[in-house]
Each structure stands twice: as C-alpha cells, then as structure tokens.
Design a protein around this motif. Structure first.
Motif, PDB file in Angstrom:
ATOM      1  N   GLY A   1      26.611  85.128 152.261  1.00 40.17           N
ATOM      2  CA  GLY A   1      25.865  85.438 153.473  1.00 40.17           C
ATOM      3  C   GLY A   1      24.365  85.230 153.387  1.00 40.17           C
ATOM      4  N   ASP A   2      23.796  85.357 152.180  1.00 40.14           N
ATOM      5  CA  ASP A   2      22.346  85.173 152.027  1.00 40.14           C
ATOM      6  C   ASP A   2      22.047  84.621 150.636  1.00 40.14           C
ATOM      7  OD1 ASP A   2      19.662  85.203 152.662  1.00 40.14           O
ATOM      8  OD2 ASP A   2      19.383  87.334 152.202  1.00 40.14           O
ATOM      9  N   PRO A   3      22.625  83.461 150.322  1.00 46.52           N
ATOM     10  CA  PRO A   3      22.473  82.917 148.958  1.00 46.52           C
ATOM     11  C   PRO A   3      21.028  82.605 148.600  1.00 46.52           C
ATOM     12  CG  PRO A   3      23.461  81.270 150.427  1.00 46.52           C
ATOM     13  CD  PRO A   3      23.434  82.565 151.171  1.00 46.52           C
ATOM     14  N   LEU A   4      20.192  82.333 149.617  1.00 50.63           N
ATOM     15  CA  LEU A   4      18.804  81.985 149.308  1.00 50.63           C
ATOM     16  C   LEU A   4      18.045  83.169 148.716  1.00 50.63           C
ATOM     17  CD1 LEU A   4      18.171  79.656 152.349  1.00 50.63           C
ATOM     18  CD2 LEU A   4      17.882  78.989 149.947  1.00 50.63           C
ATOM     19  N   SER A   5      18.457  84.398 149.015  1.00 46.40           N
ATOM     20  CA  SER A   5      17.762  85.539 148.410  1.00 46.40           C
ATOM     21  C   SER A   5      18.014  85.590 146.912  1.00 46.40           C
ATOM     22  CB  SER A   5      18.168  86.856 149.081  1.00 46.40           C
ATOM     23  OG  SER A   5      19.505  87.159 148.783  1.00 46.40           O
ATOM     24  N   LEU A   6      19.220  85.188 146.500  1.00 45.43           N
ATOM     25  CA  LEU A   6      19.503  85.101 145.065  1.00 45.43           C
ATOM     26  C   LEU A   6      18.695  83.967 144.433  1.00 45.43           C
ATOM     27  CD1 LEU A   6      21.000  85.678 142.439  1.00 45.43           C
ATOM     28  CD2 LEU A   6      22.935  84.366 143.313  1.00 45.43           C
ATOM     29  N   ILE A   7      18.672  82.840 145.126  1.00 51.77           N
ATOM     30  CA  ILE A   7      17.922  81.683 144.620  1.00 51.77           C
ATOM     31  C   ILE A   7      16.437  82.033 144.504  1.00 51.77           C
ATOM     32  CG2 ILE A   7      17.195  79.333 145.231  1.00 51.77           C
ATOM     33  CD1 ILE A   7      20.086  79.063 146.522  1.00 51.77           C
ATOM     34  N   GLU A   8      15.902  82.736 145.515  1.00 47.25           N
ATOM     35  CA  GLU A   8      14.495  83.146 145.464  1.00 47.25           C
ATOM     36  C   GLU A   8      14.262  84.122 144.307  1.00 47.25           C
ATOM     37  OE1 GLU A   8      12.872  85.048 148.993  1.00 47.25           O
ATOM     38  OE2 GLU A   8      10.929  85.333 148.013  1.00 47.25           O
ATOM     39  N   GLY A   9      15.171  85.073 144.128  1.00 47.33           N
ATOM     40  CA  GLY A   9      15.037  86.040 143.041  1.00 47.33           C
ATOM     41  C   GLY A   9      15.040  85.365 141.680  1.00 47.33           C
ATOM     42  N   MET A  10      15.921  84.380 141.510  1.00 45.62           N
ATOM     43  CA  MET A  10      15.970  83.647 140.236  1.00 45.62           C
ATOM     44  C   MET A  10      14.691  82.845 140.031  1.00 45.62           C
ATOM     45  SD  MET A  10      19.960  82.376 140.142  1.00 45.62           S
ATOM     46  CE  MET A  10      19.870  81.598 138.508  1.00 45.62           C
ATOM     47  N   THR A  11      14.166  82.300 141.117  1.00 43.84           N
ATOM     48  CA  THR A  11      12.946  81.502 141.009  1.00 43.84           C
ATOM     49  C   THR A  11      11.759  82.383 140.623  1.00 43.84           C
ATOM     50  OG1 THR A  11      13.873  80.101 142.750  1.00 43.84           O
ATOM     51  CG2 THR A  11      11.569  79.739 142.190  1.00 43.84           C
ATOM     52  N   ILE A  12      11.687  83.575 141.217  1.00 43.77           N
ATOM     53  CA  ILE A  12      10.616  84.516 140.846  1.00 43.77           C
ATOM     54  C   ILE A  12      10.746  84.886 139.361  1.00 43.77           C
ATOM     55  CG2 ILE A  12       9.696  86.848 141.216  1.00 43.77           C
ATOM     56  CD1 ILE A  12      10.555  86.532 144.204  1.00 43.77           C
ATOM     57  N   ALA A  13      11.994  85.131 138.918  1.00 40.29           N
ATOM     58  CA  ALA A  13      12.216  85.459 137.503  1.00 40.29           C
ATOM     59  C   ALA A  13      11.749  84.313 136.613  1.00 40.29           C
ATOM     60  CB  ALA A  13      13.694  85.756 137.258  1.00 40.29           C
TER      61      ALA A  13
END
Lengths: 173, 518
Positions: B196-208
């Motif tokens: 439903g909101d895969p980009l939030s995971l992608i953004e979180g990984m990118t911040i990490a």
C-alpha cells in the motif's frame, strides 16, 4: 462469494517446460551480475521447469564455483524448491495459528481427505498439488490459501470443494 | 469523470476486490460512464474490504464491504456522488474504527497510489529524505536515537544505536537489508505497507543509507507475498525514474539502489543472521553472534538489518522531528505500534496506536468479539513464538516491558483471537511441531528439543504417565529457553508454557476421562 479463476499471468507462471539445458544456461547467464545469485537462479529454474531439475545442479555448481553438494544442500533446505514438477495448479493452504482459529485444521483434513492426498501430494489427474503454507499474511480474513498465487480468504470446506471440483472438471474437459 | 479508489491489497483481492472491479467496469460501460479507478493498498480495516471509495466535494466517501451483487444497487442509488446506501460508511477517516487510531507509519496506506512518486510527495512523502540529505549522517542518527524508535521486528533493539554501529564501522561497502520475511502468523503489517505504501519503506532505507554510508539495499521478503513483490518492484522502478534511487540521489552525490529478493518458504530466514546467509545464497542457517551484523553482516560487510516497519517509521520521524514521535507511547516503548488484529475476530485488521493501549481495548473495542460469535477464550500475541493469554490478562498494556513481565512478548504486534473451541494443549503441541518443521538444525536444543516436545505432548494428551511427562515438558522448556542459539528454539517454550500456565484444564483432560475412553 464467488471464487475467481486463476489469472492468465499465474497460469503462465505455472506452465511447466520440459528440461532443456540451453534454457537453464540462459537462466544462469542472466543472473551473472547479481550478488548472492543462487536463490534467484533456483527460483528462475523452478519458474521455467516447475521444479529444480536434478540435471541443473552440476550446471549451477560449475557456474558458481560451488560443489554439487553445496547446491543440493541449498535446494533441499528450502520448502519452496521441488524435486518434481507439481500438478497444473498449486494450492498453498495456510496451516498457521490465525487460520487455525478459524477452522484451518478441519479445512485441511477435509480437502486432503477428499482428494486422497497428503501435504505436497498431487491428484491422480495431475490437476492439483496441495502444499502446506505457514502464514500468507491474510490473517484477518482466515482461513486463507493461495491458488496459483491468487489469494483466497474465509474458506470453508464447501467453498474449497467448489474450487477443487472446478479444477478437476477442467482436467476432464 | 468520477474518481474511485479500490484496494488491490492481497486481503482485499482475496475478499473479491478484483471481481468488484470487473463488474464496476462492465456496469460503467453499459451506462456510458467514464470512471477513473485508482487501485490503492488497504487502509487496514480488513472487515470492511473490499472498501470502495468515491471522490466527492466532501472528501472520499467509503462503501464496504462491497460485493459484486452490490455494484448495480450502488450505482443506482447515486454512489458516484456519495449517495446513501446500507454499505455507506461515510468518510473513512471519520469512522470510529479509523478516527481513534494514530496513523504515522500507515498515514498514506490505502490512500495513495502505491506506484506513484508524485502522489507520494503530494501526501508528505520524501520530506524526511529532503531533510536527511541536507543534514550530516550523525544528525540523522541522533534524530532516530532521540525518537526512541525500537526494532519493530520483535526484538525491540534501539534502531539509532544499530545505525551508529554501522556508521562507525570502516569498510569499502555497507548494506541496508530490510527484513521483510514476515512469517509470524497473525501479522501482516509488513505486507500491507509494502503493497500500500512501498515508497515509505524505500524512503526509510534511503535515509538509513545516507546516515550510515551504505550504497546497496536489499528487501528480503517471502515467496508467500507475490503481491508485495510486484508492488515493491513497481515502486522501486518509479523511484529510480524520479531520481530517488540510483547513482546520484536528487543531485546529492549519494548513491543508493535497492533490490527485492524472494525467500523460499523458510520461517527461520526471518532471523536476521539466517536471512543474511540466505541472501548470500546459502542454507538459511543461524549464525552465532558476535560478530554482530552491524560489524560483519552481508558478505562480511557492515550491515543495517531492520524490519519493514522500523525503516518505514523513519521518514515520519525525519519529517516531523524526534520529539513528536517520542511524545507518544509509554515507558521505553515510544511512538506507535501497528497492531494486527487477526484470527477469530469480528473486525480484524491493522490498527496503529501509541504504545500503552491495553490488549482489551484492541480485542473488545476494535475487534468487537469473535467472528464465529462464540465466547472469547484466548489471544496469542507476537506470532507463533508468543504467549497465549486468557481474558484475565487482557488488561496488559501494549508495551515491550509489560509483555515481557507477563511472560509474553509483543513481537511484531500480531494479536490472534481464539474462541472457546480452541484446545490449548493442541496449540502447545503445534508450537513444537512448527519448531521441528522450521528449525534450521544448527543447534541441538531446537533441532532435537522440538521433536521431543511433540512426543511429550502426545503422551500428555494421551494421559500416559502424566506427572513424569509434565516434568519432562518443564525440563525441555527450560533447556530450549536457555541453550538455543536463536529465538526460534529459545522462544518456542513461550506459547507452550503460557498455554500450560493459563489453561491447565486443557492439558489435564486425560486425567478426567472416563476409563472406558482409554
């Protein structure tokens, strides 16, 4: 509720090709650039052949500079990788706790009994393989299953019988 | 043109969303209507799925659960302008089931188009990364530390401390690995978010990645989650096209890319070290720690291994500040917990709430009793390695420490409800059976102990030599707890012991059976 027929995409995914070394070598070549390529390779082989053919093991071993034993050890470790092709359709029926709370044990006993199968078995007409799954993430609409990758929920023995009967009828037709 | 929203989440599809879509298209064509249907994830009210929403001047109006038989009637009664209908729930965000939640990690889930970076940005997405790119690594790590965020996979380890260890490690290459191997029965939050909101995971990984200096990320998820894998791959491709993944993220000079990897039906690969072995192309065997994955992880390089929800919480923390996140929760459990209410429950689904809410509120207020209508008997919290609790323990607050004190664990936040037809001795036997099935085999207490556990449970339920077999069971549980290499063997005694402690009558049936039954 009506049960949908598997999508054309998932039917394609279930399409089982006979062993072909050239196809296997192509699969190995297309995964050359990956880090840790063994699982993606095994998945791709299974997608092409419906199982991981024993004949592919020495090819993989040579390609990845592993021993055959190491490759076989990985194949046998994971539940997903089959040593023989499945039926034309694959039902993954959830056996885990959330589904148990909604009658999954009786549901499994009913379908396996009716089809005269044990877990992992295939019906005599080759129409259907029934595999156990432990959680499909459909725990709030249990009991659940995946039929050729398409989710089914709130199953009951009669509803699931309707699904398997349709697959058996398709085999006759 | 009328805009509609219909979930394509696997649970919604399982409940008939695709059939509703087909009937809707057919009816629209017959009536000469042009509809713009956006396929979203789910808002999490699985009991309302398929939840069809229509855009009106008053906001989105929901109808659910919609069946194919409802579609004609819905169109006839003016659903396209938000008209009245027995299935109309009004604006979903005003409905009590949603209005009483605190949606941070799942704020966009079920609302946005999961594959659209534009839609993601329009709903506040990438504000966290924008701030991270303007800051230095240590600033990001401090923010995550101050937020109090703890690993949502179950262990509850402070995320910022893990990141700091990886940031300080010297190496030519570092990895961000997302543990999306959500195998616990009763949990589906990771799946729901990835769909439903895969980009939030992608953004979180990118911040990490920016915080610790990693250049490559893997999302290791399950073969049982084909819908999530498709949604992730579409979202990754969209992020790459928009310059949010790749060699130079938004002109910042940071390089980071993500690959999705599919497991192969092994529960143990949810344990972080066996997940790393599996990613490397090996059998998913548990590694002894130390060395910690943060020092020697994937391919021997420093690696952040975090659960989906831990990573997906970071964008909100970066965008809104650590203090706003830490203001929620209780004790050392700060922020929100996405609770997954599952099993035999009338209103199941995902409920995001600050830590500290009682189990009873979840089961009774949100759940509204059992689905079968029979009396409630037990909940299992935290997946197959979590404890079974009776009604008397429902006042336990959702808090890592409170659950540990009560002999259980919060785990990944799954709450599975059972009615009075459950046999807790059978559930205890299943806990051992599952462990025997899924053990990686590396350590003896788990590999052998689980098999012995099934045998001893069979003797107990058959009424054989009860006192001696209860002693064996106790001894076995103690041994597995103390001597297993990882949580698989180490926590299998939790469901067993809690079932025995709180539901002893189920284990003692054989003693009270009439002799003729033996």
């Amino acid at each position: 509720m009506t049960i949908s027929r598997p999508s054309p995409l998932s039917e394609l995914l279930q399409g089982v090709a006979p062993w072909d070394e050239e196809t296997a070598r192509q699969i190995l070549a297309t995964h050359g650039g990956l880090e840790g390529p063994l699982l993606p390779i095994l998945h791709a082989l299974q997608e092409a052949f419906g199982h991981v053919p024993r004949a592919a093991v020495p090819l993989i071993a040579e390609h990845l500079n592993l021993s055959r034993a190491e490759v076989l050890g990985v194949v046998s470790f994971y539940q997903d990788f089959r040593e023989a092709p499945p039926g034309r359709h694959v039902l993954k029926l959830c056996r885990a706790e959330a589904c148990q709370s909604m009658g999954a044990v009786a549901l499994a006993a009913d379908v396996l009994g009716r089809l005269e199968l044990d877990w992992g078995g295939t019906t005599a007409d080759g129409a259907l393989t029934v595999e156990a799954a432990f959680c499909l993430g459909l725990c709030a609409c249990a009991p659940a299953a995946l039929l050729d990758g398409e989710p089914l929920a709130r199953l009951t023995p009669p509803l699931l019988a309707q699904v398997t009967d349709a697959l058996a009828a398709e085999a006759v037709a | 043109m009328t805009r509609l929203y219909l979930p394509c989440d696997a649970a919604a599809v399982a409940l008939g969303a695709d059939q509703v879509m087909r009937v809707l298209e057919r009816e629209a064509a017959a009536r000469g209507l042009t509809l713009d249907v956006i396929r979203t994830g789910t808002r999490g009210a699985v009991w309302l799925e398929p939840l069809l929403e229509v855009e009106t001047p008053e906001g989105r109006i929901g109808y659910g659960p919609v069946t194919t038989a409802d579609v004609v009637g819905l169109l006839d009664t003016g659903m396209l302008t938000g008209g009245d209908h027995p299935k109309r729930i009004g604006r979903p965000e005003d409905h009590p089931w949603f209005a009483r939640q605190t949606r941070l990690t799942f704020a966009r889930c079920g609302i946005v188009d999961p594959a659209s970076v534009e839609d993601y940005r329009a709903h506040g997405g990438y504000a966290g990364l924008d701030r991270a790119l303007a800051a230095e690594g240590p600033v990001i790590i401090d923010e995550v530390k101050l937020s109090g965020l703890r690993g949502r996979g179950g262990a509850g380890f402070p995320t910022g401390i893990k990141w700091n260890t990886v940031a300080l490690a010297q190496a030519d290459r570092k990895y961000i690995v997302c543990n999306a191997d959500e195998g616990d029965s009763g949990t589906f939050a990771d799946r729901m978010l990835m769909e439903g909101d895969p980009l939030s995971l992608i953004e979180g990984m990118t911040i990490a990645a920016v915080a610790v200096g990693a250049t490559k990320g893997f999302i290791y998820t399950r073969s049982e989650y084909p819908h999530a894998i498709r949604a992730l791959n579409r979202a990754i491709a969209a992020a790459q096209r928009a310059g949010y993944l790749g060699a130079d993220i938004q002109g910042s000079g940071h390089a980071f890319d993500i690959e999705v990897r599919m497991g192969a039906g092994a529960y143990i690969c949810g344990e972080e070290t066996s997940l790393l072995d599996s990613l490397e192309g090996k059998r998913g065997m548990v590694r002894a720690k130390p060395p910690l994955p943060a020092i020697q992880g994937l391919f021997g390089k420093p690696t952040v291994v975090n659960n989906v929800l831990s990573l997906a919480s970071v964008p909100w923390i970066m965008a809104n500040g650590a203090a706003a996140y830490a203001a929620l929760g209780m004790g050392r459990s700060l922020g929100t917990l996405p609770v997954q209410l599952a099993g035999n429950v009338a209103r199941g689904g995902l409920i995001e709430l600050p830590f500290g809410v009682s189990l009873r509120e979840i089961v009774e207020d949100w759940g509204q009793g059992t689905r079968t209508g029979r009396p409630f008997r037990a909940v299992q919290v935290g997946g197959p390695l979590g404890a079974y609790f009776p009604d008397a323990m429902l006042d336990t607050p959702l808090d890592y420490e409170a659950f540990a004190k009560a002999g259980g664990l919060l785990g990944h936040g799954g709450v599975t409800v059972f009615d009075d037809s459950v046999d807790l001795a059978a559930q205890a036997r299943f806990a051992f059976e599952f462990c025997a099935h899924e053990s990686c085999g590396k350590c003896t207490p788990c590999r052998i102990g689980a098999v012995r556990g099934v045998e001893v449970m069979d003797r107990i339920t058959a009424g054989v030599d009860l006192d001696r077999n209860f002693a064996v069971l106790d001894d076995l549980c103690e041994l597995m707890t103390d001597a297993s290499l990882c949580a698989m063997g180490g926590l299998t005694p939790v469901p067993v012991r809690s079932a025995l402690t709180h539901f002893p009558e189920d284990f003692d049936r054989a003693r009270h059976l009439p002799a003729a039954a033996e």
